[in-house]
Design an enzyme around this catalytic site. Structure first.
Site, PDB file in Angstrom:
ATOM      1  CB  CYS B 105      -0.929   0.023   1.206  1.00  0.00           C
ATOM      2  SG  CYS B 105      -2.240  -1.181   1.081  1.00  0.00           S
ATOM      3  CB  VAL B 106       3.790   2.386   1.566  1.00  0.00           C
ATOM      4  CG1 VAL B 106       4.413   3.768   1.767  1.00  0.00           C
ATOM      5  CG2 VAL B 106       2.933   2.032   2.760  1.00  0.00           C
TER       6      VAL B 106
END
Lengths: 167, 106
Positions: B105-106
């Site tokens: 997600c990053v």
């Protein structure tokens, strides 16, 4: 692919460390997928963009029913951190330190760095005029990347057609 | 599993058009998909990103690295990455490099 670019707008109203991340994570994902991102900071959410506060967001253990001892590795099942312990000086600093560690462990950067990534990726940041007036803040109090201080009505105008997420 | 022909080669793709077998990818395929994505010319900087993604994919189960992994791994800034692959670099890079969408997600 749709002709018009999808738009998403976040309203950040909380200044707790854990509540800063949802908009950062989702906003970053949106930018990565080609979706326009606008973030409006209001009330305590302005801590996320205030220079003197941004790196000092905290997480208090008191009255936080989701925070369980087992998060710290104790085999205590659903036993929470007793509220009575939460009033001990230093407990907020401890839970904040602990949450920062958990966040860093999944590779997520601190709030300031994360927000800068979003700005570099094209996110538009705005501060809420009423909150700014209430707290006695000025544009200079905010980090670079905050475009302007706008009214709720301005926000509604600029987010026409966007999906709005309130945090 | 669907197939399609890109740059004269038939490759396996999923419902979203991402290649599912990274070993079927060639540079010519990358160039053709980039054109479809609106990137007419792949510069050295583009290739630096693509090569980095290709080199890390085996350790990521054939998936493209996340944008933060790319900026950290290539020393290309976030701003530059979004300028190289405008409007959705996470998906575009994966698509062009013949890899799956990033899973982090990053």
């Amino acid at each position: 692919m749709a002709d018009e670019t999808r738009k998403v707008a976040f309203i950040c109203s909380k200044g707790d460390l854990d509540m800063a991340y949802p908009a950062l994570v989702m906003g970053w994902a949106a930018l990565g997928n080609g979706i326009d991102v606008t973030i409006f900071f209001t009330f305590w959410g302005m801590d996320m963009i205030t220079k003197s506060r941004q790196s000092r967001l905290e997480l208090a253990p008191v009255a936080n029913t989701s925070m369980k001892m087992k998060m710290m590795g104790f085999p205590t099942g659903n036993f929470g951190i007793p509220n009575i312990l939460g009033i001990i000086p230093g407990m907020t600093a401890f839970t904040t330190w602990f949450m920062r560690k958990k966040i860093a462990a999944v590779g997520a950067p601190p709030v300031g760095e994360y927000l800068q990534m979003l700005v570099d990726g094209g996110a538009q940041l705005y501060a809420c005029k009423m909150s700014v007036d209430m707290m006695g803040l000025k544009k200079e109090d905010f980090v670079d990347g905050v475009i302007d201080i706008v009214t709720a009505s301005d926000f509604m105008d600029m987010t026409e057609g966007a999906q709005i997420i309130f945090i | 599993m669907a197939t399609r022909t890109i740059a004269g080669k038939t490759v396996q793709v999923n419902d979203e058009g991402f290649m599912t077998n990274p070993s079927e990818w060639t540079k010519e395929i990358g160039v053709e998909i980039a054109t479809e994505e609106g990137i007419a010319t792949l510069t050295d900087a583009h290739w630096k990103v693509i090569d980095y993604c290709r080199s890390t994919a085996p350790s990521l189960n054939g998936k493209s690295p996340t944008l933060r992994q790319i900026t950290t791994g290539t020393n290309i800034s976030t701003k530059e990455l979004f300028a190289l692959f405008p409007k959705g670099p996470a998906k575009k890079v994966a698509h062009i490099a013949g890899l799956g969408k990033p899973e982090g997600c990053v």
